[in-house]
Design an enzyme around this catalytic site. Sequence first.
Site, PDB file in Angstrom:
ATOM      1  N   ASN A 173      -2.330   1.905   5.577  1.00 44.73           N
ATOM      2  CA  ASN A 173      -1.398   0.837   5.175  1.00 44.73           C
ATOM      3  C   ASN A 173      -1.186  -0.030   6.405  1.00 44.73           C
ATOM      4  O   ASN A 173      -0.789   0.483   7.445  1.00 44.73           O
ATOM      5  CB  ASN A 173      -0.071   1.463   4.717  1.00 44.73           C
ATOM      6  CG  ASN A 173       1.014   0.432   4.486  1.00 44.73           C
ATOM      7  OD1 ASN A 173       0.722  -0.753   4.280  1.00 44.73           O
ATOM      8  ND2 ASN A 173       2.256   0.864   4.512  1.00 44.73           N
ATOM      9  N   GLY A 174      -1.460  -1.325   6.297  1.00 39.98           N
ATOM     10  CA  GLY A 174      -1.273  -2.218   7.439  1.00 39.98           C
ATOM     11  C   GLY A 174      -2.496  -3.077   7.656  1.00 39.98           C
ATOM     12  O   GLY A 174      -3.349  -3.215   6.769  1.00 39.98           O
TER      13      GLY A 174
ATOM     14  N   GLU B  21      17.954 -17.725  -6.826  1.00 38.90           N
ATOM     15  CA  GLU B  21      17.514 -16.391  -7.259  1.00 38.90           C
ATOM     16  C   GLU B  21      17.024 -16.430  -8.709  1.00 38.90           C
ATOM     17  O   GLU B  21      16.017 -15.806  -9.048  1.00 38.90           O
ATOM     18  CB  GLU B  21      18.674 -15.394  -7.078  1.00 38.90           C
ATOM     19  CG  GLU B  21      18.471 -14.006  -7.668  1.00 38.90           C
ATOM     20  CD  GLU B  21      17.322 -13.210  -7.065  1.00 38.90           C
ATOM     21  OE1 GLU B  21      16.639 -13.712  -6.140  1.00 38.90           O
ATOM     22  OE2 GLU B  21      17.064 -12.096  -7.542  1.00 38.90           O
TER      23      GLU B  21
ATOM     24  N   LYS C   9       6.063  -4.471  -3.726  1.00 42.36           N
ATOM     25  CA  LYS C   9       7.504  -4.374  -3.502  1.00 42.36           C
ATOM     26  C   LYS C   9       7.867  -4.426  -2.025  1.00 42.36           C
ATOM     27  O   LYS C   9       8.825  -5.079  -1.638  1.00 42.36           O
ATOM     28  CB  LYS C   9       8.043  -3.079  -4.110  1.00 42.36           C
ATOM     29  CG  LYS C   9       9.540  -2.963  -3.936  1.00 42.36           C
ATOM     30  CD  LYS C   9      10.224  -2.639  -5.209  1.00 42.36           C
ATOM     31  CE  LYS C   9      11.715  -2.796  -5.106  1.00 42.36           C
ATOM     32  NZ  LYS C   9      12.167  -4.121  -5.493  1.00 42.36           N
TER      33      LYS C   9
ATOM     34  N   CYS D 190       0.838  -1.189   0.000  1.00 41.18           N
ATOM     35  CA  CYS D 190       0.000   0.000   0.000  1.00 41.18           C
ATOM     36  C   CYS D 190       0.881   1.252   0.000  1.00 41.18           C
ATOM     37  O   CYS D 190       1.804   1.376   0.802  1.00 41.18           O
ATOM     38  CB  CYS D 190      -0.964   0.077   1.171  1.00 41.18           C
ATOM     39  SG  CYS D 190      -2.198  -1.210   1.184  1.00 41.18           S
TER      40      CYS D 190
HETATM   41  C1  F6R Z   1      12.048 -10.620  -5.192  1.00 40.77           C
HETATM   42  C2  F6R Z   1      12.007  -9.622  -4.155  1.00 40.77           C
HETATM   43  C3  F6R Z   1      11.632 -10.052  -2.788  1.00 40.77           C
HETATM   44  C4  F6R Z   1      12.346  -9.201  -1.737  1.00 40.77           C
HETATM   45  C5  F6R Z   1      11.799  -9.529  -0.339  1.00 40.77           C
HETATM   46  C6  F6R Z   1      12.508  -8.724   0.726  1.00 40.77           C
HETATM   47  O1  F6R Z   1      12.462 -10.076  -6.415  1.00 40.77           O
HETATM   48  O2  F6R Z   1      12.232  -8.461  -4.392  1.00 40.77           O
HETATM   49  O3  F6R Z   1      11.846 -11.412  -2.583  1.00 40.77           O
HETATM   50  O4  F6R Z   1      13.722  -9.451  -1.801  1.00 40.77           O
HETATM   51  O5  F6R Z   1      10.431  -9.251  -0.304  1.00 40.77           O
HETATM   52  O6  F6R Z   1      12.320  -7.358   0.514  1.00 40.77           O
HETATM   53  P1  F6R Z   1      13.274  -6.314   1.211  1.00 40.77           P
HETATM   54  O7  F6R Z   1      14.630  -6.491   0.616  1.00 40.77           O
HETATM   55  O8  F6R Z   1      12.688  -4.973   0.909  1.00 40.77           O
HETATM   56  O9  F6R Z   1      13.279  -6.641   2.680  1.00 40.77           O
END
Ligand code: F6R
Length: 616
Positions: free
Chosen positions: A102-103, A485, A611, A2
């Site tokens: 958000n949450g 990966e 993201k 969000c």
């Molecule tokens: C995959 C991806 C996710 C993040 C994971 C951790 O492409 O981006 O697997 O690596 O959600 O996110 P962060 O790094 O923001 O803690």
Amino acid sequence: MCGIVGYVGPNDTVDVLINGLRRLEYRGYDSAGIAVVDEAGDLTVRKRSGKLARLEELLSESPVGEGHTGIGHTRWATHGGPTDANAHPHLGDNGKLALIHNGIVENFAELRAELEAAGVTLESETDTEVVAGILGREFARLGDLEAAFRAVVPRLHGTFTLLATHRDEPGKIVAARHHSPLVVGLGDGENFLGSDVAAFVSFTRRAVAVNEDNIAIITPDGVRVTDFAGAPVEYREFEVEWDAEAADKGGWSSFMAKEINEQPEAVANTVRGRIEGDHVVIPELEALGDDVLRGIDRIIIIACGTASYAGQVGAYAIEQWARIPVEVQLSHEFRYRDPVLSDRTMVISVSQSGETMDTLMAVKYAIERGVKTVSVCNTQSATIPRESDAAVYTHAGPEVAVASTKAFIAQITALYLIGLHLGRVRETLAPEDSAAAVAQFETLPEKVREAVETHDQIAQLAHWMADTRSVLFLGRHVGYPIALEGALKLKEIAYIHAEGFAAGELKHGPIALIDHGQPVFVLVPSPRTAPLMHSKIVSNIQEIRARGARVIAVVEKGDTSVLPYADDVIRLPLADALFEPLLQVVPLQWFALELSTAKGLDVDQPRNLAKSVTVE
Ligand code: F6R
């Protein structure tokens, strides 16, 4: 998860909100909506399920009058499906108050029952509408939005960033945060709120990170921050390191393509300022004190997804250079296993966003147990680095595509630098090994650039393999997390079944998957610097080839040993074995991107994902 934006000021509020939502859309794209208090004092809401473009269509069919106070939201659905009704903002106080969130509010059922008993009709399935209802009732009772917030937030269990505006208090937005991110943008005669600085970076680079359990009140002329009880809290301004252009797609077909191309700079910028002669010196670790670093007898790296694979790669290097046992745990598993921790344990969290809830909770758990915490993070002033004892920032610049690429490479780089720093301080790293690693870093950006240039070959390969339904990836040692990966990238953006294996594990079961034509990417380590592993993996290639696999071998230039057994060979520049992952991952990123494109999918915004995962 969000995206949230708020604006008070003289400019066209709808434009400011849409600009912010466009930059925040990577946080969720199930629906989008705005609420604006216009000059006539009316509160207007426009919201629609689907991506931001659908909201923009709605706004062109049904414009909102000019206003100078507004809030906007882009949703990743939790309570209730991605429908128009469940889209934010939600209304309270008979349509006079608008709220975005958000949450997750965990006690929403009890609050909902309270509202329904009071005769309030709710139109959505969301927890947010329940909060809007409760907040609206408090406003009606107290006649003041800030006071209403103070009355409501202590009653909410779970996680939230809330932003609300009320028709009767134009020119003001009140926001509160509890385990979800919130930043303020400071303008001249205007102010902003956002889930991250991307929300307002087109307009100002002056920002304030709001602390946990604080309330922020913005008007065009000022910003105030208080705790939940209303006591004033001092805040510190910081300057956002990147500008709006860095978060634009430029001429690229997708953010992911742009970000893959930015990887040489991501490495160079993460290394910059951290090398002195033949040594690595990280000022942020120095601040912890050498005695502390010498006393550590165990490191636990915690992270999720791609970041955890970076952690797995980093673990090999830290163990090799600093001679400390390193294990990698998924953040969401860490605290449930009652981990054995002591004051000599160091927890290193790895997180691009610095807001991943699972990782944040694991870090908090470690802090409560007296463990030293170091954050490897890409987002300035995010919660995890602020909570940790030390922050070693990766300088990859803003990563917008949901699938992580340049942040991954920068995370491995930062972990390697940490390993070299620890090795120096603990005197476990021979000077010649330090010098050799530093020399690798000096040439690495150029080599990553060459790896990026494999694009055309990979695009051709992806074109031939557009109908592939399953792909396997094999690697050994540091190549194993790269295999994981490569598989994750393919799953998340091309929706293709993929699995990564440690090559040695194959004959313990997975080799049964190999059938005629099964594509297998094999990450072949350098025969010069890892001859033993190299010969073992060449044997693995022969084993799968004999069973019909289509072998795509990723090798260093000049390695001809696999030619008789490989259907395709991808050649990368020469690097020491530990540094090969930073090159090998690049063609795998391109492969996922090209297959996703070939299938006509949205590379940057894959289904069901967001993201920044700010819920557990
Ligand atoms: C995959 C991806 C996710 C993040 C994971 C951790 O492409 O981006 O697997 O690596 O959600 O996110 P962060 O790094 O923001 O803690």
